[in-house]
Design an enzyme around this catalytic site. Structure first.
Site, PDB file in Angstrom:
ATOM      1  N   ASP A 189       0.843  -1.199   0.000  1.00 19.93           N
ATOM      2  CA  ASP A 189       0.000   0.000   0.000  1.00 19.93           C
ATOM      3  C   ASP A 189       0.881   1.253   0.000  1.00 19.93           C
ATOM      4  OD1 ASP A 189       0.889  -0.109   2.597  1.00 19.93           O
ATOM      5  OD2 ASP A 189      -1.099  -0.032   3.523  1.00 19.93           O
ATOM      6  N   SER A 190       2.213   1.059  -0.034  1.00 20.14           N
ATOM      7  CA  SER A 190       3.114   2.172  -0.336  1.00 20.14           C
ATOM      8  C   SER A 190       2.787   2.735  -1.715  1.00 20.14           C
ATOM      9  CB  SER A 190       4.584   1.718  -0.274  1.00 20.14           C
ATOM     10  OG  SER A 190       4.776   0.573  -1.089  1.00 20.14           O
ATOM     11  N   ASP A 219      -1.130  -6.245  -0.446  1.00 19.01           N
ATOM     12  CA  ASP A 219      -1.359  -5.608   0.857  1.00 19.01           C
ATOM     13  C   ASP A 219      -2.846  -5.404   1.103  1.00 19.01           C
ATOM     14  OD1 ASP A 219       0.262  -4.873   2.955  1.00 19.01           O
ATOM     15  OD2 ASP A 219       1.134  -3.150   1.911  1.00 19.01           O
ATOM     16  N   LYS A 234      -0.754  -9.405   2.811  1.00 18.13           N
ATOM     17  CA  LYS A 234      -0.009  -8.883   3.966  1.00 18.13           C
ATOM     18  C   LYS A 234      -0.948  -8.006   4.780  1.00 18.13           C
ATOM     19  CE  LYS A 234       3.357  -5.597   3.636  1.00 18.13           C
ATOM     20  NZ  LYS A 234       2.784  -4.505   4.448  1.00 18.13           N
ATOM     21  N   GLU A 262      -0.990  -5.603   8.680  1.00 15.22           N
ATOM     22  CA  GLU A 262      -0.178  -5.026   9.751  1.00 15.22           C
ATOM     23  C   GLU A 262      -0.674  -5.495  11.108  1.00 15.22           C
ATOM     24  OE1 GLU A 262       0.102  -0.769   9.266  1.00 15.22           O
ATOM     25  OE2 GLU A 262       1.069  -0.956   7.300  1.00 15.22           O
ATOM     26  N   GLU A 288       9.797  -3.674  10.037  1.00  8.38           N
ATOM     27  CA  GLU A 288      10.131  -2.358   9.474  1.00  8.38           C
ATOM     28  C   GLU A 288      10.668  -1.428  10.556  1.00  8.38           C
ATOM     29  OE1 GLU A 288       7.178  -0.572   6.920  1.00  8.38           O
ATOM     30  OE2 GLU A 288       8.315   1.295   6.748  1.00  8.38           O
TER      31      GLU A 288
HETATM   32  O1  KIV Z   1       3.615  -1.080   1.540  1.00  8.47           O
HETATM   33  C1  KIV Z   1       4.804  -1.436   1.472  1.00  8.47           C
HETATM   34  O2  KIV Z   1       5.509  -1.203   0.487  1.00  8.47           O
HETATM   35  C2  KIV Z   1       5.349  -2.137   2.613  1.00  8.47           C
HETATM   36  C3  KIV Z   1       6.818  -2.404   2.616  1.00  8.47           C
HETATM   37  C4  KIV Z   1       7.554  -1.187   2.961  1.00  8.47           C
HETATM   38  C5  KIV Z   1       7.153  -3.535   3.485  1.00  8.47           C
HETATM   39  O3  KIV Z   1       4.641  -2.452   3.506  1.00  8.47           O
END
Ligand code: KIV
Length: 293
Positions: A73-74, A112, A142, A144, A210
């Protein structure tokens, strides 16, 4: 023994006795699965992960042999123009993840779960993860949180959806946590270790760490039988992840210390854009060979 085979033997021997199975540099052509990730930890093999947000970039990384790609989600900051990851929606993650899956044939694609798509509870998490798995074709998701996301992780894994946990700095909590190193001090370190074990016990196949002190990340890595994926967490993690636009110099602005820059794409692209503009304004493009008749 030739020089090349001697070098290969000494590089491979301690960590990876069967290099044909290696996640990076191995001979496999089928898509990588979470079982391959588990086997890599058993072999003591380190592996790289990059983020990807579109099919073309993902295809470059796939051809380069990157075994695991995260549609992070970056994308909020690095692709969609938001200031944080918080506004990213499940629709956006589904669209970006589907593009990355279409652009790849070998890498395991991890999608994510964005903020607000799993915090309500396990059933909401299952509904959201199902969209990424069925709608986009990702091989894993993924989310959190360790203990705070336990019920979600358990239900997803029981339902057949592999889960990568994300601990330490969790950017979806920027409004409460800020962007600070996590796990400093005994209590915070114990909490992180507890979170990592909770994620493992709930069935997660890997844990992102992280912005965690290197010594603590090393301890977590030794304590778990699933791999740790570090970002700003030192060299002892089983794997390392970087945001691709950061490590290739496209993002611009100040980079965190943990980012190693492998290319200067922003300068390369700006140079190409200016050269094109000058050619158009000056009449050098299109030339005769670019015309169709
Ligand atoms: O969203 C993302 O790119 C991440 C990485 C920095 C692990 O969670």
């Amino acid at each position: 023994m030739t020089q090349l085979s001697a070098a290969q033997t000494s590089a491979d021997a301690p960590r990876n006795p069967d290099s044909s199975k290696a996640l990076y540099g191995g001979k496999g052509t089928r898509r990588i699965t979470v079982r391959d990730i588990t086997a890599a930890k058993e072999r003591g093999e380190k592996w790289p992960m990059l983020t990807a947000y579109d099919a073309m970039t993902a295809s470059v990384f796939d051809e380069a042999g990157i075994p695991v790609m995260l549609v992070g989600d970056s994308a909020g900051n690095c692709h969609l123009g938001y200031e944080t990851t918080v506004p990213v929606t499940l629709d956006e993650m589904t669209m970006l993840s589907a593009a990355v899956v279409r652009g790849t044939s070998r890498a395991l694609i991890v999608g994510d779960l964005p903020f607000g798509s799993y915090q309500e509870g396990a059933v909401q998490a299952l509904r959201s993860a199902t969209r990424l798995v069925k709608g986009a074709g990702v091989g894993a998701v993924k989310l959190e949180g360790g203990e705070r996301s336990l019920a979600q992780t358990e239900l997803l894994v029981q339902s057949g959806i592999p889960v990568m946990s994300h601990l330490g700095l969790t950017p979806q909590s920027v409004n409460t946590m800020g962007y600070r190193v996590q796990g400093r001090g005994d209590e915070a370190a114990h909490r992180l270790l507890r979170d990592a074990k909770a994620a493992q016990d709930a069935g997660a196949f890997a844990v992102v760490l992280e912005l965690v002190p290197a010594e603590l990340a090393a301890e977590v890595t030794r304590s778990l039988h699933i791999p740790t994926v570090g970002i700003g967490a030192g060299s002892e993690c089983d794997a390392q992840v970087l945001v691709w636009t950061d490590m290739m110099g496209l993002t611009g602005g100040r980079m965190p210390r943990f980012v190693k820059q492998y290319a200067e794409l922003r300068n390369v692209m700006a140079g190409a854009a200016k050269a094109f503009a000058e050619d158009v304004v000056g009449g050098a493009f299109p030339a005769a060979e670019h015309a169709v008749h």
